[in-house]
Design an enzyme around this catalytic site. Structure first.
Site, PDB file in Angstrom:
ATOM      1  N   LYS A  53       0.712  20.622  32.864  1.00  0.00           N
ATOM      2  CA  LYS A  53       0.818  21.236  34.195  1.00  0.00           C
ATOM      3  C   LYS A  53       2.279  21.299  34.620  1.00  0.00           C
ATOM      4  CE  LYS A  53      -3.708  19.677  35.622  1.00  0.00           C
ATOM      5  NZ  LYS A  53      -4.465  18.543  36.109  1.00  0.00           N
ATOM      6  N   GLN A  68      -4.668  13.868  40.112  1.00  0.00           N
ATOM      7  CA  GLN A  68      -5.413  13.948  38.855  1.00  0.00           C
ATOM      8  C   GLN A  68      -6.620  13.010  38.877  1.00  0.00           C
ATOM      9  OE1 GLN A  68      -4.817  16.074  36.330  1.00  0.00           O
ATOM     10  NE2 GLN A  68      -6.441  15.256  35.049  1.00  0.00           N
ATOM     11  N   ASP A  99      -6.314  22.421  44.052  1.00  0.00           N
ATOM     12  CA  ASP A  99      -7.470  22.125  43.194  1.00  0.00           C
ATOM     13  C   ASP A  99      -8.763  22.712  43.779  1.00  0.00           C
ATOM     14  OD1 ASP A  99      -7.419  20.723  40.796  1.00  0.00           O
ATOM     15  OD2 ASP A  99      -7.069  18.797  41.772  1.00  0.00           O
TER      16      ASP A  99
HETATM   17  N1  GUN Z   1      -9.386  16.088  35.886  1.00  0.00           N
HETATM   18  C1  GUN Z   1      -9.989  16.951  35.019  1.00  0.00           C
HETATM   19  N2  GUN Z   1      -9.926  18.217  35.494  1.00  0.00           N
HETATM   20  C2  GUN Z   1      -9.287  18.158  36.677  1.00  0.00           C
HETATM   21  C3  GUN Z   1      -8.897  19.139  37.623  1.00  0.00           C
HETATM   22  O1  GUN Z   1      -9.167  20.339  37.500  1.00  0.00           O
HETATM   23  N3  GUN Z   1      -8.228  18.678  38.711  1.00  0.00           N
HETATM   24  C4  GUN Z   1      -7.948  17.355  38.889  1.00  0.00           C
HETATM   25  N4  GUN Z   1      -7.301  16.998  39.998  1.00  0.00           N
HETATM   26  N5  GUN Z   1      -8.285  16.421  38.021  1.00  0.00           N
HETATM   27  C5  GUN Z   1      -8.944  16.832  36.920  1.00  0.00           C
END
Ligand code: GUN
Length: 300
Positions: free
Chosen positions: A53, A97, A120
């Site tokens: 990311k 996350q 998100d």
């Molecule tokens: N963990 C796995 N996929 C995601 C996601 O799309 N966003 C977040 N914040 N954590 C994750």
């Protein structure tokens, strides 16, 4: 039949290029979109996602920052970090996350995010906006990515029967919210199946489009599909494979080899949906930055 492959790598590249162009336009106005990812603890898979990311946000022209906190971080400490990011005008998107260590309640953290920075799309305000079809909310990145893949490959969802397998807040439920909206990319009739659904194949055999998001390899096999169905595999599962160098490989929730003989289009794993999630995250972030500029400035 041999299914056409839906190439998530190519489509995600197209989105990242579009995001980069929008970042350049914002930079010309003195705004650099800022995405801050908060990673608590040292979950190995999360660390890989977070690195990707940060790398891809910087490549698109954003200020990508990662805040790494120890696994012992308390809920209050994490909430204080969220408060600080909410108040920082250089931060347009915040992503905490998941999963979080067990002493922290994820819903409490999600509710603390400023909804206009929740790229998100997990905050209840954004969940609600997506459900009622308000376009200024943020849709969760994985289901938004699936919707985009379908559109890019000319799969008209209007009047189609879509069977979603999985009822998670991250994929299954928002996927249904997006597909039932009136208009382009929506207008579908949606069935959500889950672990308590008896006779899964009764449903999948009636589906024009099957979206599998349960995290269990082999959930969908070719004999469970209607000939010509479109198959979207959201699963990413690591299974043992002694024939590979690492001793493991990634598979989805769909048995690819049997499904591709019955389906008309199918996403591979890897190289399908997985690539789309970060691309849509970047797109949400650039929109958050655009929406942070007062309307008079944008028009001027
Ligand atoms: N963990 C796995 N996929 C995601 C996601 O799309 N966003 C977040 N914040 N954590 C994750």
């Amino acid at each position: 039949m041999h299914a056409e492959l839906i190439d998530g790598v190519a489509v995600s590249k197209k989105i990242r290029d579009e995001v980069a162009a929008r970042c350049a336009a914002l930079a010309a106005r003195g705004v650099v979109p800022g995405l801050t990812v908060v990673l608590v603890g040292d979950d190995a898979a999360s660390a890989v996602y977070v690195r990707n990311k940060e790398k891809q946000s910087v490549e698109a022209g954003m200020k990508g920052e990662t805040i790494r906190l120890p696994a012992s971080t308390s809920q209050e400490e994490l909430l204080a970090v969220v408060d600080r990011l909410n108040a920082d005008p250089a931060v347009h998107g915040i992503l905490v996350q998941m999963p979080l260590p067990k002493q922290i309640d994820p819903q409490t953290v999600i509710r603390r995010l400023a909804p206009h920075k929740d790229v998100d799309g997990f905050h209840p305000v954004n969940v609600g906006k997506v459900l009622i079809g308000e376009k200024d909310g943020f849709a969760p990145c994985t289901p938004a990515g699936v919707q985009m893949l379908l559109q890019e490959y000319g799969v008209d969802t209007g009047g189609k029967h879509v069977v979603i397998i999985g009822r998670s807040n991250i994929v299954g439920k928002p996927m249904a919210s997006l597909l039932i909206q009136p208009g382009k990319g929506g207008d579908a009739t949606v069935t959500i199946c889950h672990s308590r659904t008896p006779d899964l194949s009764w449903h999948t055999k009636r589906a024009d489009i099957v979206i599998a998001a349960v995290g269990r390899p082999g959930t969908v096999t070719g004999d469970m599909l209607k000939p010509g169905a479109v198959v979207i595999d959201v699963g990413i599962n690591r299974i043992a494979d002694p024939t590979t160098k690492s001793g493991a490989r990634l598979v989805g929730d769909v048995d690819f080899e049997s499904a591709r003989l019955t389906a008309s289009k199918i996403t591979p794993v890897p190289g399908g949906v997985g690539q789309m999630t970060i691309a849509l995250l970047l797109r949400n972030t650039v929109r958050a930055a655009e929406q942070s500029i007062p309307a008079a400035t944008v028009a001027g």
